[in-house]
Motif scaffolding. Sequence first.
Motif, PDB file in Angstrom:
ATOM      1  N   CYS A  47      38.345  24.429  -5.227  1.00 36.45           N
ATOM      2  CA  CYS A  47      39.444  23.852  -6.048  1.00 36.45           C
ATOM      3  C   CYS A  47      41.077  24.207  -5.420  1.00 36.45           C
ATOM      4  O   CYS A  47      41.596  23.307  -5.172  1.00 36.45           O
ATOM      5  N   GLY A  48      41.104  25.292  -5.319  1.00 34.42           N
ATOM      6  CA  GLY A  48      42.314  25.733  -4.830  1.00 34.42           C
ATOM      7  C   GLY A  48      42.646  25.291  -3.268  1.00 34.42           C
ATOM      8  O   GLY A  48      43.784  24.716  -2.940  1.00 34.42           O
ATOM      9  N   ASP A  49      41.551  25.147  -2.537  1.00 41.43           N
ATOM     10  CA  ASP A  49      41.527  24.630  -1.213  1.00 41.43           C
ATOM     11  C   ASP A  49      42.094  23.134  -1.187  1.00 41.43           C
ATOM     12  O   ASP A  49      42.544  22.836  -0.404  1.00 41.43           O
ATOM     13  N   ILE A  50      41.376  22.548  -2.120  1.00 43.71           N
ATOM     14  CA  ILE A  50      41.399  21.201  -2.228  1.00 43.71           C
ATOM     15  C   ILE A  50      42.695  20.731  -2.677  1.00 43.71           C
ATOM     16  O   ILE A  50      43.514  19.818  -1.886  1.00 43.71           O
ATOM     17  N   GLU A  51      43.416  21.512  -3.573  1.00 48.53           N
ATOM     18  CA  GLU A  51      44.929  21.269  -4.006  1.00 48.53           C
ATOM     19  C   GLU A  51      45.856  21.541  -2.930  1.00 48.53           C
ATOM     20  O   GLU A  51      46.708  20.880  -2.803  1.00 48.53           O
ATOM     21  N   ASP A  52      45.363  22.584  -1.955  1.00 49.80           N
ATOM     22  CA  ASP A  52      46.384  22.924  -1.074  1.00 49.80           C
ATOM     23  C   ASP A  52      46.163  21.793   0.043  1.00 49.80           C
ATOM     24  O   ASP A  52      47.390  21.229   0.669  1.00 49.80           O
ATOM     25  N   ARG A  53      45.089  21.538   0.495  1.00 47.56           N
ATOM     26  CA  ARG A  53      44.987  20.676   1.510  1.00 47.56           C
ATOM     27  C   ARG A  53      45.547  19.198   1.352  1.00 47.56           C
ATOM     28  O   ARG A  53      45.951  18.391   2.151  1.00 47.56           O
ATOM     29  N   PHE A  54      45.053  18.560   0.212  1.00 51.09           N
ATOM     30  CA  PHE A  54      45.292  17.273  -0.165  1.00 51.09           C
ATOM     31  C   PHE A  54      46.527  17.220  -1.230  1.00 51.09           C
ATOM     32  O   PHE A  54      46.638  15.811  -1.557  1.00 51.09           O
ATOM     33  N   ASP A  55      47.062  17.961  -1.712  1.00 49.90           N
ATOM     34  CA  ASP A  55      48.034  17.960  -2.601  1.00 49.90           C
ATOM     35  C   ASP A  55      47.745  17.232  -3.812  1.00 49.90           C
ATOM     36  O   ASP A  55      48.217  16.221  -4.273  1.00 49.90           O
ATOM     37  N   LEU A  56      46.512  17.636  -4.380  1.00 49.72           N
ATOM     38  CA  LEU A  56      45.995  16.830  -5.371  1.00 49.72           C
ATOM     39  C   LEU A  56      45.322  17.774  -6.369  1.00 49.72           C
ATOM     40  O   LEU A  56      44.479  18.871  -6.068  1.00 49.72           O
ATOM     41  N   GLU A  57      45.839  17.874  -7.686  1.00 49.52           N
ATOM     42  CA  GLU A  57      45.602  18.679  -8.832  1.00 49.52           C
ATOM     43  C   GLU A  57      43.961  18.286  -9.050  1.00 49.52           C
ATOM     44  O   GLU A  57      43.998  17.234  -9.312  1.00 49.52           O
ATOM     45  N   VAL A  58      43.236  19.290  -9.085  1.00 49.70           N
ATOM     46  CA  VAL A  58      41.668  19.135  -9.570  1.00 49.70           C
ATOM     47  C   VAL A  58      41.397  20.203 -10.443  1.00 49.70           C
ATOM     48  O   VAL A  58      41.935  21.426 -10.370  1.00 49.70           O
ATOM     49  N   ASP A  59      40.559  19.804 -11.488  1.00 51.90           N
ATOM     50  CA  ASP A  59      39.749  20.856 -12.106  1.00 51.90           C
ATOM     51  C   ASP A  59      38.722  21.293 -11.823  1.00 51.90           C
ATOM     52  O   ASP A  59      38.015  20.667 -11.120  1.00 51.90           O
ATOM     53  N   PRO A  60      38.445  22.347 -12.064  1.00 55.41           N
ATOM     54  CA  PRO A  60      37.297  23.125 -11.439  1.00 55.41           C
ATOM     55  C   PRO A  60      35.742  22.302 -11.688  1.00 55.41           C
ATOM     56  O   PRO A  60      34.893  22.566 -11.071  1.00 55.41           O
ATOM     57  N   THR A  61      35.736  21.731 -12.793  1.00 56.96           N
ATOM     58  CA  THR A  61      34.664  20.957 -13.097  1.00 56.96           C
ATOM     59  C   THR A  61      34.347  19.699 -12.061  1.00 56.96           C
ATOM     60  O   THR A  61      33.367  19.287 -12.145  1.00 56.96           O
ATOM     61  N   ILE A  62      35.385  19.528 -11.021  1.00 58.15           N
ATOM     62  CA  ILE A  62      35.107  18.538 -10.153  1.00 58.15           C
ATOM     63  C   ILE A  62      33.706  18.851  -9.421  1.00 58.15           C
ATOM     64  O   ILE A  62      32.971  18.164  -8.787  1.00 58.15           O
ATOM     65  N   VAL A  63      33.462  20.106  -9.087  1.00 65.68           N
ATOM     66  CA  VAL A  63      32.446  20.481  -8.277  1.00 65.68           C
ATOM     67  C   VAL A  63      31.135  20.358  -8.759  1.00 65.68           C
ATOM     68  O   VAL A  63      29.980  20.075  -8.639  1.00 65.68           O
ATOM     69  N   TRP A  64      31.088  20.246 -10.464  1.00 66.57           N
ATOM     70  CA  TRP A  64      30.026  20.051 -11.144  1.00 66.57           C
ATOM     71  C   TRP A  64      29.801  18.431 -11.311  1.00 66.57           C
ATOM     72  O   TRP A  64      28.479  18.187 -11.421  1.00 66.57           O
TER      73      TRP A  64
END
Length: 84
Positions: A47-64
């Motif tokens: 999730c941290g990598d997704i936020e850094d790469r895409f400048d998009l705030e995501v909740d860890p539940t996105i992977v579930w």
Amino acid sequence: MNTDASTIEAWLEGRVVAYGKVDIGSFTPETPLAELGLDSVYALTLCGDIEDRFDLEVDPTIVWDHPTIRSLAHGIAGRLAAAA
């Protein structure tokens, strides 16, 4: 930056390999993330990598909520499109 689902999918596959969980070619985009060694620490890191790469705030539940690389890529692409 190209943010279509196939580009995001390839990037996610690279993250899985970079984390050392599996070897390239030993999984498909439809392999459940849980089978790739996904745990809570890995989910937070991803999730941290997704936020850094895409400048998009995501909740860890996105992977579930999106249990495969393909599903997650489409989920991210959809959120990016909605934010544009």
